[in-house]
Design an enzyme around this catalytic site. Structure first.
Site, PDB file in Angstrom:
ATOM      1  N   HIS A  78       0.594  -1.365  -0.203  1.00 19.87           N
ATOM      2  CA  HIS A  78       0.019   0.004   0.010  1.00 19.87           C
ATOM      3  C   HIS A  78       0.935   1.208  -0.002  1.00 19.87           C
ATOM      4  CE1 HIS A  78      -3.827  -2.067   1.831  1.00 19.87           C
ATOM      5  NE2 HIS A  78      -3.191  -2.921   0.822  1.00 19.87           N
ATOM      6  N   GLU A  98       1.264   3.604   1.942  1.00 21.45           N
ATOM      7  CA  GLU A  98       1.847   4.015   3.183  1.00 21.45           C
ATOM      8  C   GLU A  98       2.893   3.289   3.425  1.00 21.45           C
ATOM      9  OE1 GLU A  98      -1.447   3.378   2.567  1.00 21.45           O
ATOM     10  OE2 GLU A  98      -2.842   4.599   3.709  1.00 21.45           O
ATOM     11  N   CYS A 120      -5.823   1.981   5.791  1.00 21.94           N
ATOM     12  CA  CYS A 120      -6.664   0.703   5.947  1.00 21.94           C
ATOM     13  C   CYS A 120      -6.171   0.295   7.590  1.00 21.94           C
ATOM     14  CB  CYS A 120      -6.319  -0.415   5.151  1.00 21.94           C
ATOM     15  SG  CYS A 120      -4.560  -0.911   5.184  1.00 21.94           S
TER      16      CYS A 120
HETATM   17 ZN   LIG Z   1      -3.368   0.086   3.855  1.00 22.75          ZN
END
Ligand SMILES: [Zn+2]
Length: 186
Positions: free
Chosen positions: A71, A73, A107
């Site tokens: 992801h 991040e 998330c």
């Molecule tokens: Zn994530």
């Protein structure tokens, strides 16, 4: 609302972030999200900014790397770690003075990583209805988890509609790596 939230965040994280700064960095994060969309990735872009310097940036690269953990991040946090290593800097000290700017609510996985890294403030665009870890599905950001890093503050809602539109565009497209869900509630 964002302004008020920003002021509260400023008081609690110990350093200040102006509205102009938020606009500037979020606009770069949006550019990266757009690149992700053009590259067939979930359109999420982010920057980690430490004292006015970008020390990590990332966009979602799950399809490109065929690695479900890549992801935006996580990509950005890895860059921050490299930056600390190169400068021989204390990771915690750096993270405690770092803001994450991201187009979509982190998330559950990324929110947990942010806690473990002690990043105190996250400015984001739209909420992540499927996997959000800052309140949408779970509230990892502010949960009482004494053995899992530190809580962080969120300033949500920056250009949220635009971020949602990008996600909608992505999910309308065919994703060659995604398994075909047989029953989807939404
Ligand atoms: Zn994530």
């Amino acid at each position: 609302m964002a302004t008020e939230e920003g002021r509260k965040a400023e008081l609690e994280v110990g350093f200040s972030v102006s509205d102009e700064e938020m606009k500037k960095w979020m606009s770069r994060a949006f550019e990266m999200a757009r690149e992700a969309l053009q590259g067939g990735e979930v359109p999420v872009g982010c920057l980690l900014v430490h004292r006015q310097e970008v020390v990590g940036k990332g966009r979602n690269e799950v399809n490109e790397t065929k690695n479900a953990t890549r992801h935006a991040e996580m990509v950005a946090l890895d860059q921050l770690l490299d930056w600390c290593r190169r400068g021989n800097l204390d990771v915690r000290g750096v993270c405690e003075q770092t803001v994450l700017y991201v187009t979509v609510e982190p998330c559950v996985m990324c929110a947990a990583a942010l806690r473990l890294m002690n990043v105190p403030l996250v400015v984001y665009g739209c909420s992540n209805e499927r996997f959000g870890g800052c309140g949408s599905v779970l509230d990892v950001s502010s949960a009482e988890l004494p053995d899992t890093g530190t809580t962080f503050r969120c300033v949500p809602g920056h250009r949220a509609e635009e971020a949602v539109e990008m996600l909608k565009t992505f999910y309308k497209q065919e994703n060659p790596n995604a398994p075909k869900p047989k029953t989807r509630k939404d």
